[in-house]
Design an enzyme around this catalytic site. Structure first.
Site, mmCIF file in Angstrom:
data_model
loop_
_atom_site.group_PDB
_atom_site.id
_atom_site.type_symbol
_atom_site.label_atom_id
_atom_site.label_comp_id
_atom_site.label_asym_id
_atom_site.label_seq_id
_atom_site.Cartn_x
_atom_site.Cartn_y
_atom_site.Cartn_z
ATOM 1 N N ASN A 55 0.872 -1.174 0.000
ATOM 2 C CA ASN A 55 0.000 0.000 0.000
ATOM 3 C C ASN A 55 0.911 1.227 0.000
ATOM 4 O O ASN A 55 1.536 1.546 1.009
ATOM 5 C CB ASN A 55 -0.918 -0.007 1.226
ATOM 6 C CG ASN A 55 -1.839 1.205 1.262
ATOM 7 O OD1 ASN A 55 -1.464 2.311 0.907
ATOM 8 N ND2 ASN A 55 -3.067 1.006 1.730
ATOM 9 N N GLU A 70 -3.948 1.928 -2.950
ATOM 10 C CA GLU A 70 -4.085 3.336 -2.554
ATOM 11 C C GLU A 70 -3.202 4.232 -3.436
ATOM 12 O O GLU A 70 -2.391 5.022 -2.955
ATOM 13 C CB GLU A 70 -3.772 3.523 -1.065
ATOM 14 C CG GLU A 70 -4.599 4.607 -0.433
ATOM 15 C CD GLU A 70 -4.497 4.677 1.080
ATOM 16 O OE1 GLU A 70 -4.910 5.705 1.615
ATOM 17 O OE2 GLU A 70 -4.019 3.713 1.723
ATOM 18 N N ASP A 111 -4.234 -4.901 0.803
ATOM 19 C CA ASP A 111 -4.567 -4.291 2.086
ATOM 20 C C ASP A 111 -6.006 -4.662 2.399
ATOM 21 O O ASP A 111 -6.936 -4.104 1.816
ATOM 22 C CB ASP A 111 -4.378 -2.773 2.002
ATOM 23 C CG ASP A 111 -4.760 -2.048 3.285
ATOM 24 O OD1 ASP A 111 -5.184 -2.725 4.255
ATOM 25 O OD2 ASP A 111 -4.646 -0.815 3.317
ATOM 26 N N ASN A 123 -7.474 -4.286 5.310
ATOM 27 C CA ASN A 123 -8.025 -3.433 6.354
ATOM 28 C C ASN A 123 -8.733 -4.245 7.439
ATOM 29 O O ASN A 123 -9.794 -3.868 7.950
ATOM 30 C CB ASN A 123 -8.977 -2.390 5.756
ATOM 31 C CG ASN A 123 -8.257 -1.088 5.437
ATOM 32 O OD1 ASN A 123 -7.466 -0.591 6.240
ATOM 33 N ND2 ASN A 123 -8.519 -0.530 4.271
ATOM 34 N N ASP A 182 -2.012 -6.035 5.952
ATOM 35 C CA ASP A 182 -1.705 -6.428 4.574
ATOM 36 C C ASP A 182 -1.436 -7.930 4.539
ATOM 37 O O ASP A 182 -0.547 -8.427 5.242
ATOM 38 C CB ASP A 182 -0.497 -5.647 4.080
ATOM 39 C CG ASP A 182 -0.677 -4.141 4.251
ATOM 40 O OD1 ASP A 182 -1.194 -3.513 3.316
ATOM 41 O OD2 ASP A 182 -0.334 -3.621 5.338
ATOM 42 N N ASP A 241 2.706 4.686 5.211
ATOM 43 C CA ASP A 241 2.487 4.155 6.554
ATOM 44 C C ASP A 241 2.383 2.629 6.549
ATOM 45 O O ASP A 241 2.265 2.012 7.608
ATOM 46 C CB ASP A 241 1.248 4.783 7.220
ATOM 47 C CG ASP A 241 0.061 4.912 6.292
ATOM 48 O OD1 ASP A 241 0.111 4.369 5.167
ATOM 49 O OD2 ASP A 241 -0.920 5.578 6.677
ATOM 50 N N HIS A 242 2.464 2.013 5.382
ATOM 51 C CA HIS A 242 2.520 0.556 5.243
ATOM 52 C C HIS A 242 3.923 0.138 4.804
ATOM 53 O O HIS A 242 4.643 0.931 4.182
ATOM 54 C CB HIS A 242 1.538 0.055 4.181
ATOM 55 C CG HIS A 242 0.103 0.243 4.525
ATOM 56 N ND1 HIS A 242 -0.738 -0.807 4.865
ATOM 57 C CD2 HIS A 242 -0.666 1.360 4.565
ATOM 58 C CE1 HIS A 242 -1.953 -0.339 5.093
ATOM 59 N NE2 HIS A 242 -1.938 0.965 4.921
#
Length: 274
Positions: A7, A34, A146, A148, A217, A246-247
């Site tokens: 991501n 993303e 991802d 989530n 993930d 941030d991943h």
């Protein structure tokens, strides 16, 4: 063969990070999520210069998914899940690469929960009944992205703080368990049972510095691919690079033949396991 999911949290803003990681890690196939860019702003020239062919489905400001493949062009087989023709969010793309079906997905976040966004997340998971059709194919299939979803308490730094979050609510976790329960192998815990492996660290409250992470993930493998799984891990050091997502990238390595002798390898590069 090395296959990864990442991501990127804005492909154009994080492009130097992505290109650096591609050069260092040299994955064969990568699922990206993303993108946060419309189709016309996907950096295809830079991706091709790095040695990768690409398919993508962009969306202005939000969402966006892509599959890139080193030295070859992925052949797109689907974009969007069946079952909801009115859903225009770019969250699923699928390709044939070297005799494999590779699906890249970006499951809705779902917050705040309960509410319409969480309902959409659960409806999206219901559409993954399509995964059962993929599972029935007599070819290697990988579902990477991802999701989530924090699957277990081991996958979050302080479970007690996340009970009402859409990432950890029982309904979301059960939806993920039902998906895996079709017959998929969740690669990271399969090779590293009982280990605490994170793939996401928020930008706020010094989450990266405190190692206050989450495992969001996931790479799911159907049985023909699971028999070839020899290594899996997280390139967590990438999260510490300047202007990073941030991943962190999550990857698997597959042998050429089925039923290899499995070897253990550090699941998380660039940092100590905690």
């Amino acid at each position: 063969m090395k296959i990864a999911t990442f991501n990127v949290n804005g492909i154009n803003g994080r492009l130097p990070v992505l290109l650096r990681w591609l050069e260092e890690a040299r994955p064969d196939v990568v699922c990206l999520q993303e993108l946060k860019a419309p189709d016309g702003r996907f950096p295809i020239r830079e991706i091709e210069t790095a040695g990768y062919g690409a398919i993508w489905w962009g969306q202005k400001s939000w969402n966006g998914v892509a599959i890139i493949s080193r030295g070859r062009q992925p052949i797109e087989t689907r974009r969007g899940l069946p079952g909801d023709a009115d859903d225009s969010q770019s969250r699923y793309i699928e390709a044939a690469v070297e005799g494999m079906v590779i699906a890249c997905l970006y499951v809705p976040n779902g917050n705040p929960a309960p509410g319409p966004k969480f309902d959409y997340k659960l409806r999206w998971f219901q559409q993954t009944d399509y995964a059962a059709e993929l599972l029935a194919l007599d070819v290697p299939v990988i579902l990477a992205g991802d999701y989530n979803v924090i699957p277990t308490e081991l996958d979050v730094y302080k479970p007690e703080r996340w009970g009402d979050d859409a990432l950890f609510r029982p309904e979301a976790r059960e939806a993920f368990r039902a998906l895996v329960g079709q017959g998929w192998t969740d690669a990271l815990p399969a090779l590293h049972p009982g280990e605490r492996l994170y793939t996401f660290w928020d930008y706020f409250r010094n989450a990266w510095g405190r190692d206050a992470g989450l495992r969001l993930d996931h790479v799911l493998l159907n049985p023909p691919v699971a028999k070839r799984l020899v290594a899996a891990g997280v390139d967590r050091d990438v999260r510490g690079w300047e202007k990073a997502s941030d991943h962190a990238p999550v990857w698997v390595e597959l042998s050429e033949a089925a039923r290899p002798v499995r070897r253990r390898r550090s699941a998380s590069k660039g940092g100590q396991q905690r």
